[in-house]
Design an enzyme around this catalytic site. Structure first.
Site, PDB file in Angstrom:
ATOM      1  CG  ASN A   1      -0.285   0.603   2.442  1.00  0.00           C
ATOM      2  OD1 ASN A   1      -0.329   1.818   2.646  1.00  0.00           O
ATOM      3  ND2 ASN A   1       0.350  -0.230   3.267  1.00  0.00           N
TER       4      ASN A   1
ATOM      5  CG  PHE B   1       9.516   5.393  15.415  1.00  0.00           C
ATOM      6  CD1 PHE B   1       8.957   6.664  15.316  1.00  0.00           C
ATOM      7  CD2 PHE B   1      10.148   5.043  16.603  1.00  0.00           C
ATOM      8  CE1 PHE B   1       9.018   7.547  16.377  1.00  0.00           C
ATOM      9  CE2 PHE B   1      10.216   5.925  17.663  1.00  0.00           C
ATOM     10  CZ  PHE B   1       9.646   7.178  17.560  1.00  0.00           C
TER      11      PHE B   1
ATOM     12  CB  CYS C   1       4.811   5.052   7.660  1.00  0.00           C
ATOM     13  SG  CYS C   1       3.909   5.273   6.123  1.00  0.00           S
TER      14      CYS C   1
ATOM     15  CB  CYS D   1       8.972 -36.381  -3.171  1.00  0.00           C
ATOM     16  SG  CYS D   1       8.445 -38.020  -3.733  1.00  0.00           S
TER      17      CYS D   1
ATOM     18  CB  CYS E   1      14.987 -35.686  -4.059  1.00  0.00           C
ATOM     19  SG  CYS E   1      16.367 -36.298  -3.075  1.00  0.00           S
TER      20      CYS E   1
ATOM     21  CB  CYS F   1      17.607 -39.441   3.016  1.00  0.00           C
ATOM     22  SG  CYS F   1      16.509 -38.207   3.736  1.00  0.00           S
TER      23      CYS F   1
ATOM     24  CB  CYS G   1      17.219 -31.270   2.915  1.00  0.00           C
ATOM     25  SG  CYS G   1      16.255 -31.812   1.489  1.00  0.00           S
TER      26      CYS G   1
END
Lengths: 455, 424
Positions: B75, B135, B137, B351, B355, B382, B385
């Site tokens: 805005n 303080f 904007c 997935c 990966c 694996c 993560c």
């Protein structure tokens, strides 16, 4: 006009009202609906829908294009795999192809993505300024394509794309094959089939000659002599017969003949209407026939099949359409006799009840009669033997009544290829025919280019 | 039922859901509707010196998700564009009519002592419960030496806070701008100035999108645009981190924090409270759905608190702070491995490709005889993560399972692989 039904009354509604009954069965998506539906696609990797598509369309990718407001990109992707992507989007039984494979069929995912309607949205809204595919430099090669149906058009387009010149020999006055003459009117509406043909031919290098009938004014031998290769996309032009007495009496007709007439009719109000209809068969053509007769205003439509619901060729989706139109599905009943009135016209049919005994279909001895003004046969299409009557054609290896081809759509005759319903390979679907045509074109191209290199 | 009432920096409210200083709290009409809907408090849209600010048209633009859900709003609206006198009169009346609700007045005047000295008694006279110093904007006001122009300089923050504490007896909440490098510097400055609390975050400098036909960023004013302030769910992760940074900073320990930034559900609020907030402020979610959302937020928070045995907000406020630390203190020996629930898997392959292409090639794509796929984790590859779990469209289909490595706790400070390790 359909001679054998001329004695029947005409529909009571006027043409405009009847035309409304044959508008899109599945209305096209709006832009908003397409955006919402496209966002449901999970963009699967190695996607099951692609593996289920006989024409190898990269579905997740084109849907992603739609979602990113690149409709032209989506359409080009579809058409590059399937030049008849517009009609396939309309006529494909997606419920047994891509949409059946969609991971969102999982019970936790509510419903599959409406892939067919999204494909239609993309192709319908692409608005190309020019044909999207540019022909390669001319090869100087000429190929004869017999039949301007989906297989022939697909093959011709791909060959023209590769720079070859193509002549299509077509028996009927219009190109398009079943899209023009054989699909239920509410599946491919208005003049879409012709507009699609125009689009395909836009690429250039394709000449269509009408009134050319193989086995009548055309022979395979001549084509082999005059062209560098021949592709046969003949379709299945003969309707199977019942083998019963009175089969040719007024009131008995092949469903495909009626559908053809219906699709070509300028005034639906002038079509003969069988208020009480019997449709024999269990495939999608039988459903198309029954539903169209109901939409014309028939009050009593019975679809009769000699086996059970689970054996029907028509998909569940198609059966559902029939039920929605108050078509009665009668199973385990086999035609026994065409019943005629004193003027020799159909008044009904007698059926023998059937059952499976030891894996064999047998009659139970019980019979019943259904009153009807017309009987439509939709018990399957078969090869029109006349087409392969010349000397060379007779030597083509066959698989049952169909032409035998290998995975490159090569027949037993060198330089002669075939595809679509006239071959034994795959399902009898428009999308399958398109794929056959495409594969044959690639094989022809590869072979001709190999010959050029060798020379 | 859990008690949602709070006392925040000396300000009492029936629940911790306050509306932030913004268009929804622009005037009495809106604020009364908010109180009728059940909001525990409001921070009245920022007052300034007369003459009032003048706004442009248009003012907002948005960043959308794939289903056109609004991820964030940008805005370029300024502080109140109504006169000080009208605002003060309305505030007085509303507070009188709604004595049990928290009514905080947001303020922004030039960074000179006289200006603050002049406005503070007027605000105090309304009966308001506290003031919040804007303080933060980021647009329009900094050009005039206010808003973020003050918030970005710790010395100014401290100075203005001190003036407010000098000329006003109300609790002072300092609203912090996120458009800085280290949020703790601003919080420490407010703390030094005597602030009773800080609230954060204000909006983030942003451009959401560009009209590619006209080649103008959004929102468009004539044939130009400017950057605005970004808020909504997209900023929540940034806000949560800044709240946590202050909550665990020894220099500001105990300083009340009012959490702001993308809060739209009871769960969002609970997360801000768990990371140290004593109350929360909401704006974008209300702007998108109306004030009615507070009903679901109160109900959901209260039921969740019941399920956890928390009787008051204070019972769980800050509970997640002690579990937030610097990377160097994490356990290097901790190990999780992905596990795919094959019954829940729908076979989308996301997935696998995530990966395979971008991580550790730890998910195998096994094509089945029927053409479907089976995806299996290769445990040895694996690294835990979480990417597969993140990309999976099915909730709870992929679980990250802690492994028993048999190794003791070890952080990087003591890891033998760290060339700068501390002797243990």
């Amino acid at each position: 006009m359909i001679e054998s039904l001329n004695h029947l009354p005409r529909p009571s509604s006027d043409n405009a009202t009847l035309a409304d009954h044959f508008s899109d069965l599945a209305p096209p998506l709006t832009a908003r609906q397409a955006a919402v539906e496209a966002s449901r696609c999970l963009y699967c990797y190695d996607a099951p829908c692609v593996n289920a598509c006989p024409s190898d369309i990269d579905i997740p990718s084109f849907i992603r294009n739609i979602h990113q407001e690149n409709v032209q990109g989506a359409a080009e992707k579809i058409l590059s795999a399937n030049i008849l992507g517009g009609s396939c989007a309309r006529v494909c039984p997606t419920e047994i192809l891509c949409q059946q494979a969609c991971v969102r069929n999982n019970h936790q995912e509510c419903a599959p993505v409406l892939i067919g309607l999204l494909q239609r949205y993309a192709v319908d809204h692409a608005e190309f300024d020019a044909h999207p595919f540019q022909r390669a430099a001319s090869s100087g090669k000429r190929i004869a394509v017999v039949g301007a149906g989906p297989a022939g058009l697909s093959c011709a387009h791909r060959l023209a794309w590769h720079g070859h010149d193509v002549v299509i020999f077509e028996a009927r006055p219009k190109a398009g094959g079943l899209n023009e003459y054989g699909i239920a009117k509410y599946k491919v509406v208005d003049d879409f089939a012709q507009r699609e043909v125009d689009f395909v031919l836009q690429i250039g290098g394709i000449e269509v000659r009408h009134g050319q009938v193989l086995g009548e004014n055309l022979s395979l031998g001549e084509l082999q002599q005059q062209f560098d290769a021949v592709f046969l996309g003949l379709g299945l032009n003969a309707s199977r017969q019942l083998g019963l007495a009175n089969e040719y009496a007024p009131g008995v007709l092949a469903a495909t003949d009626y559908i053809c007439e219906l699709r070509q009719a300028e005034d639906l109000n002038r079509l003969p209407l069988a208020n009480r209809s019997i449709v024999l068969g269990a495939g999608n053509t039988a459903i198309d026939m029954a539903v169209q007769m109901a939409r014309l205003g028939a009050q009593d439509v019975n679809l009769v099949y000699r086996r059970g619901i689970e054996d029907m060729g028509a998909t569940e989706h198609e059966q559902h359409i029939a039920k929605e139109h108050q078509v009665r599905l009668l199973t385990w009943a086999q035609p026994e006799q065409v019943l005629l009135d004193d003027q020799g016209r159909v008044r009904g049919m007698r059926f023998a009840r059937t059952q499976m005994i030891d894996g064999r279909l047998q009659t139970t001895g019980e019979t019943f009669e259904l009153a009807a003004d017309a009987i439509f046969k939709a018990i399957g299409q078969t090869f029109d033997e006349q087409a392969l009557s010349d000397h060379n054609a007779q030597t083509l290896a066959r698989e049952g009544d169909r032409i035998r081809v290998d995975e490159h759509m090569r027949t037993s005759l060198p330089g002669v290829y075939a595809g679509g319903d006239c071959t034994h390979l795959g399902q009898d679907l428009t999308v399958q025919a398109v794929q056959h045509g495409k594969l044959a074109a690639e094989a022809i191209h590869a072979q001709l280019m190999l010959n050029v290199e060798a020379a | 039922m859990a008690d949602l009432s709070i006392e925040f920096a000396g300000i009492k409210a029936p629940n911790p859901f306050w509306l932030a200083s913004a268009p929804p709290t622009d005037k009495a009409y809106n604020v009364v509707r908010a109180f009728e809907a059940g909001w525990g408090g409001v921070v009245w849209k920022t007052l300034g010196e007369d003459p009032a600010a003048v706004n442009v048209s248009s003012r907002y633009s948005a960043h959308y998700g794939v289903n056109r859900e609004v991820m964030g709003i940008n805005n370029i609206e300024l502080i109140t564009d109504r006169s000080l006198e009208i605002n003060l009169r309305e505030i007085t009346q509303v507070k009188k009519d709604w004595p049990d609700r928290a009514l905080i007045v947001s303020l922004m005047v030039p960074c000179v002592e006289e200006s603050w000295k002049a406005i503070l008694p007027l605000v105090e006279a309304t009966g308001a419960d506290g003031i919040e110093l804007n303080f933060g904007c980021p647009h329009g006001m900094p050009e005039r030496g206010m808003g973020a122009a003050v918030g970005q300089v710790p010395e100014y923050v401290e100075q203005v806070t001190r003036w407010c504490k000098t000329y006003c007896s109300l609790p002072v909440i300092v609203k912090l701008t996120p458009n800085i490098t280290d949020i703790r510097q601003s919080a420490r400055a407010a703390h030094r100035g005597g602030a009773d609390a800080v609230s954060l975050i204000n909006t983030i400098n942003s451009i959401t999108s560009v009209d590619l036909d006209r080649m103008i960023a959004l929102p468009i004013v004539g044939d130009m645009s400017t950057h605005g302030g970004y808020c909504g769910s997209a900023v929540k992760p940034i806000a949560l981190n800044m709240v946590a940074e202050i909550a665990r900073d020894p220099a500001t320990r105990g300083l009340p924090i009012c959490g702001i930034g993308g809060i739209g559900s009871w769960r969002d609020a609970a997360e801000f409270i768990a990371l140290g907030s004593g109350a929360v402020q909401v704006c974008t979610a209300a702007m998108l759905h109306g004030f009615r959302i507070v009903e679901d937020m109160k109900d959901g928070l209260s039921r969740w608190m019941d399920s956890q045995g928390y009787r008051s907000i204070a019972d769980f406020s800050g509970r997640a702070v002690s579990h937030t630390t610097d990377w160097k203190y994490l356990d290097i020996n901790y190990q999780v491995i992905a596990r795919i629930d094959q019954d829940a898997c729908i076979g989308c392959g996301r997935c696998h490709i995530a990966c395979e292409d971008t991580s550790h090639q730890a998910i195998a794509n096994l094509r089945q005889a029927d053409g479907s796929h089976r995806y299996e984790v290769i445990d040895a590859e694996c690294v835990g993560c979480n990417l597969c779990q993140i990309t999976c469209p099915v909730q709870d289909c992929i679980e990250m399972v802690p492994q028993d490595t048999g190794k003791p706790f070890l952080d990087w400070l003591h890891d033998p692989r760290n060339p700068y390790r501390e002797a243990s």
